[in-house]
Design a protein around this motif. Structure first.
Motif, PDB file in Angstrom:
ATOM      1  N   ALA A 136     -26.588  11.325  43.246  1.00  0.00           N
ATOM      2  CA  ALA A 136     -25.493  10.442  42.860  1.00  0.00           C
ATOM      3  C   ALA A 136     -24.880   9.782  44.093  1.00  0.00           C
ATOM      4  O   ALA A 136     -24.629   8.568  44.112  1.00  0.00           O
ATOM      5  N   PHE A 184     -27.553   7.275  45.610  1.00  0.00           N
ATOM      6  CA  PHE A 184     -27.654   6.053  44.814  1.00  0.00           C
ATOM      7  C   PHE A 184     -26.496   5.107  45.153  1.00  0.00           C
ATOM      8  O   PHE A 184     -26.688   3.899  45.313  1.00  0.00           O
ATOM      9  N   SER A 185     -25.292   5.660  45.240  1.00  0.00           N
ATOM     10  CA  SER A 185     -24.124   4.812  45.497  1.00  0.00           C
ATOM     11  C   SER A 185     -24.201   4.183  46.882  1.00  0.00           C
ATOM     12  O   SER A 185     -23.759   3.050  47.084  1.00  0.00           O
ATOM     13  N   VAL A 245     -22.751   4.312  40.188  1.00  0.00           N
ATOM     14  CA  VAL A 245     -23.200   5.574  39.604  1.00  0.00           C
ATOM     15  C   VAL A 245     -22.072   6.273  38.860  1.00  0.00           C
ATOM     16  O   VAL A 245     -20.940   6.352  39.344  1.00  0.00           O
ATOM     17  N   LEU A 251     -18.989   5.157  42.925  1.00  0.00           N
ATOM     18  CA  LEU A 251     -19.326   6.511  42.497  1.00  0.00           C
ATOM     19  C   LEU A 251     -18.189   7.087  41.660  1.00  0.00           C
ATOM     20  O   LEU A 251     -17.056   7.210  42.137  1.00  0.00           O
ATOM     21  N   ALA A 282     -21.142   1.229  35.551  1.00  0.00           N
ATOM     22  CA  ALA A 282     -22.281   1.958  36.107  1.00  0.00           C
ATOM     23  C   ALA A 282     -23.616   1.268  35.836  1.00  0.00           C
ATOM     24  O   ALA A 282     -23.828   0.701  34.765  1.00  0.00           O
ATOM     25  N   VAL A 335     -26.163   9.762  36.060  1.00  0.00           N
ATOM     26  CA  VAL A 335     -26.871  10.997  36.417  1.00  0.00           C
ATOM     27  C   VAL A 335     -26.225  12.124  35.626  1.00  0.00           C
ATOM     28  O   VAL A 335     -25.036  12.416  35.807  1.00  0.00           O
TER      29      VAL A 335
END
Length: 353
Positions: A32, A35-36, A42, A120, A170, A174
């Protein structure tokens, strides 16, 4: 896709293995964050009643505020109320979202996700979510007959996550779930486009794959062939894809009582078990097409990560990552970056925009 056939711009990835202790939640937390960092918005959704993912993102004072417990830290002046309120909204967890269904008072309640950082967000979990298990179990067979109340119950997690993802803007969700094949996980996984499986190279993980593979396929077929055609159009419901994305090997600490040869033997058996049990196809190839990555053991970094409330690959000298440990942190960053790139490529999510 939703039940009306409309395109869904949010991709959901659930991390699941019905064998605990393989590092699933740690993997979800770090993915997570990574990804951000790669320009992807995310939402991390904690659908495990144990709420371990939530406790990785938030400190103890924030958890006390979130779960409505009397905060000793606040009373002692160690955690100012203003600081907590700026990030956490009390009684804003998944358990609170489904409480109206559980108590027979209505449908799911929209809750606001917690903003962790730029791009995030966290949909917090709560141990009280375990109360929803029996409710979900009773609703499942009634869903087969198209009962609207049962379908609203079964799709509750999907709709709660859907609303939170919209609020967070988003690109990817996840989802962390517990290590079991119960009703809570069934409802959580129905809302997943993809399922990523963290594994250890041992007998327990192989047995876990053998168990969960047929169950996932049965849940998928039951939902798509029996339940979904009976869902009223007014209820937003998932496609129930749950497509296996592949597996990630979580490398253990090599101990004297666990020789490298034993590790290699189990490692060689995973591709065949994954193909036959999870994908339902016979495979005699020596290749590992579904092995996304092997992550080395970073257990020595975990205490520092926990104390600093940041991912292992963000640790600095001020956090205690000194000398050779800093090189280990850089290796950790590159491994998670490579893993994240592979997952985003496989799911078609653009990054580094």
């Amino acid at each position: 896709m939703d039940c009306n056939g409309e395109a869904d711009s949010v991709i959901t990835i659930a991390l699941f293995n019905n064998k605990g202790g393989v590092g699933k939640t740690t993997l979800a937390y770090h993915l997570a964050h990574m990804f951000s960092r790669m320009g992807v918005n995310v939402l991390a959704a904690d659908l495990d009643p144990q709420s371990n993912l939530t406790s990785m993102f938030l400190d103890e004072a924030e958890l006390e505020e979130l779960w409505g417990e009397p905060s000793g830290l606040i009373d002692q002046g160690a955690a100012p109320q203003a600081l907590i309120s700026s990030r956490v909204v009390a009684a804003q967890t998944v358990a609170d979202a489904v409480r109206p269904i559980l108590e027979g008072l209505g449908d799911v309640e929209e809750i606001l996700p917690t903003r962790i950082d730029t791009g995030l967000w966290l949909l917090p979990g709560n141990i009280e979510l375990s109360r929803f298990e029996d409710h979900l179990s009773r609703a499942w067979p009634s869903s087969f007959a198209g009962d609207p109340a049962a379908i609203r119950t079964t799709t509750a997690f999907y709709r709660v996550v859907e609303l939170a993802a919209q609020h967070a803007g988003a690109d990817v969700v996840v989802i962390d779930v517990g290590p079991n094949l119960g009703a809570i996980n069934r409802a959580a996984l129905l809302g997943a486009d993809h399922v990523l499986m963290p594994l250890a190279a041992d007998l327990f993980s192989l047995k876990g794959l053998s168990n969960l593979g047929p169950v996932l396929r049965r849940w998928r077929s039951d939902w798509q062939e029996v339940v979904r055609p009976r869902i009223p159009e007014v209820i937003s419901a998932p496609a129930g894809t749950m497509a296996p994305l592949g597996y990630v090997i979580m490398q253990p600490e090599m101990r004297l009582d666990r020789p490298v040869k034993a590790y290699a033997r189990w490692l060689e058996r995973i591709p065949w078990v994954f193909s036959t049990a999870v994908l339902g196809v016979e495979s005699h190839s020596g290749d590992r097409p579904h092995e996304i990555a092997t992550l080395r053991n970073y257990r020595s970094l975990m205490p520092l990560s926990h104390d600093a409330r940041k991912p292992m690959f963000d640790l600095k000298a001020a956090d205690g990552a000194l000398g050779s440990t800093q090189a280990y942190v850089k290796t950790c960053f590159h491994e998670f970056r490579s893993l994240a790139e592979k997952i985003l490529a496989a799911t078609g999510i653009p990054h580094d925009r």
